[in-house]
Design a protein around this motif. Structure first.
Motif, PDB file in Angstrom:
ATOM      1  N   GLN A 336      50.711  43.048  44.827  1.00 34.69           N
ATOM      2  CA  GLN A 336      50.346  42.993  43.327  1.00 34.69           C
ATOM      3  C   GLN A 336      49.376  43.807  42.692  1.00 34.69           C
ATOM      4  OE1 GLN A 336      49.637  38.401  43.811  1.00 34.69           O
ATOM      5  NE2 GLN A 336      50.916  38.017  42.030  1.00 34.69           N
ATOM      6  N   GLN A 337      49.430  44.284  41.515  1.00 33.04           N
ATOM      7  CA  GLN A 337      48.387  45.060  40.872  1.00 33.04           C
ATOM      8  C   GLN A 337      48.254  44.945  39.269  1.00 33.04           C
ATOM      9  OE1 GLN A 337      49.303  49.129  41.734  1.00 33.04           O
ATOM     10  NE2 GLN A 337      47.664  49.786  40.956  1.00 33.04           N
ATOM     11  N   ARG A 338      47.235  44.569  38.881  1.00 35.28           N
ATOM     12  CA  ARG A 338      47.024  44.149  37.529  1.00 35.28           C
ATOM     13  C   ARG A 338      45.899  44.738  37.223  1.00 35.28           C
ATOM     14  NH1 ARG A 338      48.731  39.138  36.141  1.00 35.28           N
ATOM     15  NH2 ARG A 338      48.364  39.794  33.836  1.00 35.28           N
ATOM     16  N   PHE A 339      46.232  45.550  35.607  1.00 34.42           N
ATOM     17  CA  PHE A 339      45.207  46.330  35.023  1.00 34.42           C
ATOM     18  C   PHE A 339      44.462  45.873  33.774  1.00 34.42           C
ATOM     19  CE2 PHE A 339      48.553  48.930  36.837  1.00 34.42           C
ATOM     20  CZ  PHE A 339      47.957  49.979  37.652  1.00 34.42           C
ATOM     21  N   ASN A 340      43.065  46.058  34.105  1.00 30.88           N
ATOM     22  CA  ASN A 340      42.264  45.469  32.705  1.00 30.88           C
ATOM     23  C   ASN A 340      42.214  44.108  32.770  1.00 30.88           C
ATOM     24  OD1 ASN A 340      39.942  46.099  31.196  1.00 30.88           O
ATOM     25  ND2 ASN A 340      41.586  46.019  29.368  1.00 30.88           N
ATOM     26  N   VAL A 341      41.954  43.299  33.897  1.00 31.94           N
ATOM     27  CA  VAL A 341      42.125  41.754  33.414  1.00 31.94           C
ATOM     28  C   VAL A 341      40.784  41.217  33.509  1.00 31.94           C
ATOM     29  CG1 VAL A 341      44.602  41.567  34.250  1.00 31.94           C
ATOM     30  CG2 VAL A 341      43.029  41.449  36.005  1.00 31.94           C
ATOM     31  N   LEU A 342      40.635  39.960  33.137  1.00 32.11           N
ATOM     32  CA  LEU A 342      39.246  39.419  33.191  1.00 32.11           C
ATOM     33  C   LEU A 342      39.372  38.713  34.641  1.00 32.11           C
ATOM     34  CD1 LEU A 342      37.352  38.529  31.085  1.00 32.11           C
ATOM     35  CD2 LEU A 342      38.094  36.405  30.990  1.00 32.11           C
ATOM     36  N   SER A 343      37.866  39.066  35.269  1.00 30.18           N
ATOM     37  CA  SER A 343      37.846  38.536  36.750  1.00 30.18           C
ATOM     38  C   SER A 343      36.605  38.166  37.194  1.00 30.18           C
ATOM     39  CB  SER A 343      38.392  39.588  37.638  1.00 30.18           C
ATOM     40  OG  SER A 343      37.420  40.722  37.532  1.00 30.18           O
ATOM     41  N   ILE A 344      36.350  37.559  38.181  1.00 28.33           N
ATOM     42  CA  ILE A 344      35.095  37.124  38.767  1.00 28.33           C
ATOM     43  C   ILE A 344      35.275  37.243  40.060  1.00 28.33           C
ATOM     44  CG2 ILE A 344      34.809  35.169  37.049  1.00 28.33           C
ATOM     45  CD1 ILE A 344      35.664  33.164  39.088  1.00 28.33           C
ATOM     46  N   PRO A 345      34.044  37.413  40.997  1.00 26.70           N
ATOM     47  CA  PRO A 345      34.062  37.309  42.189  1.00 26.70           C
ATOM     48  C   PRO A 345      34.593  36.184  42.968  1.00 26.70           C
ATOM     49  CG  PRO A 345      31.734  38.098  41.428  1.00 26.70           C
ATOM     50  CD  PRO A 345      32.512  37.621  40.238  1.00 26.70           C
ATOM     51  N   ARG A 346      35.187  36.412  43.940  1.00 28.32           N
ATOM     52  CA  ARG A 346      36.141  35.453  44.563  1.00 28.32           C
ATOM     53  C   ARG A 346      34.952  34.334  45.173  1.00 28.32           C
ATOM     54  NH1 ARG A 346      40.729  36.246  49.241  1.00 28.32           N
ATOM     55  NH2 ARG A 346      41.474  33.844  49.489  1.00 28.32           N
ATOM     56  N   GLU A 347      33.819  34.703  45.328  1.00 29.80           N
ATOM     57  CA  GLU A 347      32.872  33.664  45.722  1.00 29.80           C
ATOM     58  C   GLU A 347      32.382  32.535  44.880  1.00 29.80           C
ATOM     59  OE1 GLU A 347      27.865  33.792  47.524  1.00 29.80           O
ATOM     60  OE2 GLU A 347      29.022  35.427  46.957  1.00 29.80           O
ATOM     61  N   ALA A 348      32.570  32.854  43.418  1.00 29.69           N
ATOM     62  CA  ALA A 348      32.315  31.799  42.622  1.00 29.69           C
ATOM     63  C   ALA A 348      33.476  30.741  42.235  1.00 29.69           C
ATOM     64  CB  ALA A 348      32.191  32.773  41.258  1.00 29.69           C
ATOM     65  N   LEU A 349      34.583  31.020  42.730  1.00 29.74           N
ATOM     66  CA  LEU A 349      35.707  30.157  42.560  1.00 29.74           C
ATOM     67  C   LEU A 349      35.653  28.837  43.573  1.00 29.74           C
ATOM     68  CD1 LEU A 349      38.133  29.744  40.867  1.00 29.74           C
ATOM     69  CD2 LEU A 349      39.514  30.823  42.948  1.00 29.74           C
ATOM     70  N   HIS A 350      35.753  27.890  43.009  1.00 25.69           N
ATOM     71  CA  HIS A 350      35.655  26.465  44.043  1.00 25.69           C
ATOM     72  C   HIS A 350      37.188  25.849  43.507  1.00 25.69           C
ATOM     73  CE1 HIS A 350      31.391  27.165  44.686  1.00 25.69           C
ATOM     74  NE2 HIS A 350      31.451  27.633  43.267  1.00 25.69           N
ATOM     75  N   THR A 351      37.344  25.089  44.455  1.00 26.49           N
ATOM     76  CA  THR A 351      38.724  24.047  44.349  1.00 26.49           C
ATOM     77  C   THR A 351      38.304  22.582  44.592  1.00 26.49           C
ATOM     78  OG1 THR A 351      40.296  26.166  44.886  1.00 26.49           O
ATOM     79  CG2 THR A 351      41.213  23.841  45.168  1.00 26.49           C
ATOM     80  N   GLU A 352      38.802  22.097  43.662  1.00 26.29           N
ATOM     81  CA  GLU A 352      38.617  20.432  43.895  1.00 26.29           C
ATOM     82  C   GLU A 352      39.693  19.765  45.047  1.00 26.29           C
ATOM     83  OE1 GLU A 352      39.174  18.825  40.110  1.00 26.29           O
ATOM     84  OE2 GLU A 352      37.059  19.209  39.408  1.00 26.29           O
ATOM     85  N   PRO A 353      39.486  18.691  45.474  1.00 24.14           N
ATOM     86  CA  PRO A 353      40.412  18.372  46.416  1.00 24.14           C
ATOM     87  C   PRO A 353      41.780  18.127  45.802  1.00 24.14           C
ATOM     88  CG  PRO A 353      38.451  17.188  46.642  1.00 24.14           C
ATOM     89  CD  PRO A 353      38.248  17.946  45.357  1.00 24.14           C
ATOM     90  N   SER A 354      41.697  17.839  44.540  1.00 23.67           N
ATOM     91  CA  SER A 354      43.095  17.709  43.754  1.00 23.67           C
ATOM     92  C   SER A 354      43.784  19.175  43.527  1.00 23.67           C
ATOM     93  CB  SER A 354      43.011  17.092  42.442  1.00 23.67           C
ATOM     94  OG  SER A 354      42.277  17.877  41.638  1.00 23.67           O
ATOM     95  N   GLY A 355      43.021  20.271  43.891  1.00 21.76           N
ATOM     96  CA  GLY A 355      43.913  21.534  43.938  1.00 21.76           C
ATOM     97  C   GLY A 355      43.488  22.308  42.707  1.00 21.76           C
ATOM     98  N   ARG A 356      42.880  21.599  41.794  1.00 17.32           N
ATOM     99  CA  ARG A 356      42.252  22.166  40.463  1.00 17.32           C
ATOM    100  C   ARG A 356      41.215  23.284  40.783  1.00 17.32           C
ATOM    101  NH1 ARG A 356      41.325  17.571  36.043  1.00 17.32           N
ATOM    102  NH2 ARG A 356      40.280  16.990  37.634  1.00 17.32           N
ATOM    103  N   ASP A 357      41.161  24.635  40.023  1.00 18.24           N
ATOM    104  CA  ASP A 357      40.002  25.531  40.164  1.00 18.24           C
ATOM    105  C   ASP A 357      38.969  25.169  39.097  1.00 18.24           C
ATOM    106  OD1 ASP A 357      41.439  26.558  42.512  1.00 18.24           O
ATOM    107  OD2 ASP A 357      42.904  27.564  41.193  1.00 18.24           O
ATOM    108  N   PHE A 358      37.954  25.610  39.692  1.00 18.82           N
ATOM    109  CA  PHE A 358      36.660  25.514  38.657  1.00 18.82           C
ATOM    110  C   PHE A 358      35.606  26.396  39.003  1.00 18.82           C
ATOM    111  CE2 PHE A 358      35.436  22.619  41.917  1.00 18.82           C
ATOM    112  CZ  PHE A 358      34.090  22.706  41.918  1.00 18.82           C
ATOM    113  N   VAL A 359      34.526  26.804  38.178  1.00 17.09           N
ATOM    114  CA  VAL A 359      33.648  27.592  38.420  1.00 17.09           C
ATOM    115  C   VAL A 359      32.230  27.050  37.821  1.00 17.09           C
ATOM    116  CG1 VAL A 359      34.960  29.815  38.451  1.00 17.09           C
ATOM    117  CG2 VAL A 359      33.827  28.787  36.138  1.00 17.09           C
TER     118      VAL A 359
END
Length: 415
Positions: A336-359
């Motif tokens: 996969q390859q995406r150009f000029n997209v909004l991003s954050i370090p992977r360390e900042a991403l968290h996942t709830e037990p329900s599977g929803r992602d949050f920061v």
């Protein structure tokens, strides 16, 4: 003079009061400072994201010629050397193959016998048989002519009363016998062989011709020539070596047309697709990077040592005869390859037990739980498709590893 009693405080009471004051001071101090946590943070930015999958593979030619010994023999002469460029038809190796010579002689002898049998069949027999048959035919004709002459003479004598009817009948019988003998001889000359005889002889001839062709091929293989133009990349034998049937003699390939057989672990197979770009590195030339693309994705999972893998074929697009066959390389497929997209370090991403992602977004020096939706995820960064803007800042982790992040927690950003 009046007396005044002076009452002194107990030393233990004084110590208790002092400790109470210190404890109260500590509690007051902690009440103002305990909730301010130092955290590491990162800005939400636009970047190019690439998701890739690395694995190992082995280089192999797309078009190659691997010569093998057709039979046992001795290497008489080697006309090429490793690394030499050759053209189609060039002589590579000569083998002294006595077995091939003997097989060819035997096959040619069988063919000569079959051809002679066919010639005899077409001519009505061998030369001796035809000569004997001609003699038999001449004798039969003479006997017939003699019988006809005798019968005619007896009939004339019978008319004159000089010969009896029985004598004439005997002469007629001799003529019939002579005619029958002549007819048999003529049939032997024209119908000597039956249809099954002809078919059997034709089959023997065909079999003998095929035997000669096979023997000639084996004999020709004693002089091995390349059917293609390319580079000699392996000669596992030496002059005067004795080789067995099937032994590898010389390998030739067009080293500008090579591919890589790569093995991907089972969980990664679903991300592969035909046409995906690939980079290739080889420890033998660490300053060189090759490029290619996926031409065949795995169709099944196989056991490869202790791994369950899928076999993938990768074409090398920029080979210049500098990537050798059978070398082990590392390939990295860009899935996969995406150009000029909004991003954050992977360390900042968290996942709830329900599977929803949050920061944890930092707003006015406090953490605010913010749900996000993600796109491409690689080892370092995560694409954010909704929930954040490029003006936001997210918390990575507490500077003190013993502290957990939580919603509403007062924080101070540190480097």
């Amino acid at each position: 003079m009046p007396t005044t009693d002076t009452r002194r405080l107990n030393p233990f009471a004084l110590l208790g009061i002092l400790l109470g004051v210190i404890l109260l001071a500590v509690v007051v101090f902690r009440s103002f400072t305990r909730d301010v946590v130092e955290v590491r943070a990162a800005a939400v930015t636009y970047q190019n994201l690439v998701k890739s999958v690395p694995t190992n593979g082995k280089v192999e030619p797309i078009s190659d010629f691997r010569a093998h010994a057709e039979g046992p023999g001795v290497i008489s002469k080697i006309y090429v050397k490793v690394g030499q460029k050759i053209k189609s038809g060039d002589l590579l190796i000569q083998i002294n193959d006595a077995d091939a010579v003997a097989k060819l002689a035997t096959a040619k002898a069988a063919l000569s016998t079959a051809q002679a049998s066919m010639h005899d069949l077409q001519q009505g027999g061998s030369q001796d048989e035809r000569i004997a048959l001609q003699g038999d035919q001449s004798r039969a004709k003479i006997q017939q002519q003699q019988a006809e002459s005798d019968l005619a003479a007896l009939k004339q004598l019978q008319q004159k009363g000089a010969a009896s009817a029985s004598e004439v009948a005997a002469a007629e019988q001799r003529l019939q016998t002579a005619n029958s003998s002549l007819q048999n001889v003529e049939m032997r000359s024209t119908q000597r062989y039956s249809v099954p005889d002809r078919r059997r002889t034709e089959a023997q001839l065909s079999d003998a011709q095929a035997g000669v062709m096979a023997a000639e091929k084996g004999y020709a293989n004693a002089n091995i020539r390349s059917p293609l133009s390319g580079t000699v990349y392996s000669i596992p034998v030496s002059q005067y070596d004795f080789v067995q049937a099937g032994e590898d003699l010389v390998d030739v390939a067009d080293l500008n047309k090579i591919q890589i057989r790569a093995y991907f672990d089972e969980p990664e197979i679903g991300n592969l697709a035909v046409g995906q770009p690939v980079t290739i590195v080889w420890e033998g030339k660490q300053d060189r990077v090759w490029h290619g693309h996926v031409t065949r994705v795995p169709t099944t999972v196989i056991a490869y040592g202790t791994r369950s893998v899928g076999e993938c074929i990768i074409a090398v697009d920029d080979a210049q005869e500098d990537l050798l066959p059978n070398t082990n390389v590392t390939v990295t497929v860009t899935t996969q390859q995406r150009f000029n997209v909004l991003s954050i370090p992977r360390e900042a991403l968290h996942t709830e037990p329900s599977g929803r992602d949050f920061v944890y977004r930092i707003v006015n020096n406090k953490l605010v739980v913010t749900q996000v939706k993600v796109g491409v995820v690689n080892l370092m960064r995560v694409e954010i498709t909704s929930g954040l803007t490029d003006k936001d800042t997210v918390a990575l982790s507490a500077a003190n590893s013993n502290r957990d992040l939580s919603n509403g927690l007062p924080v101070k950003v540190v480097d």
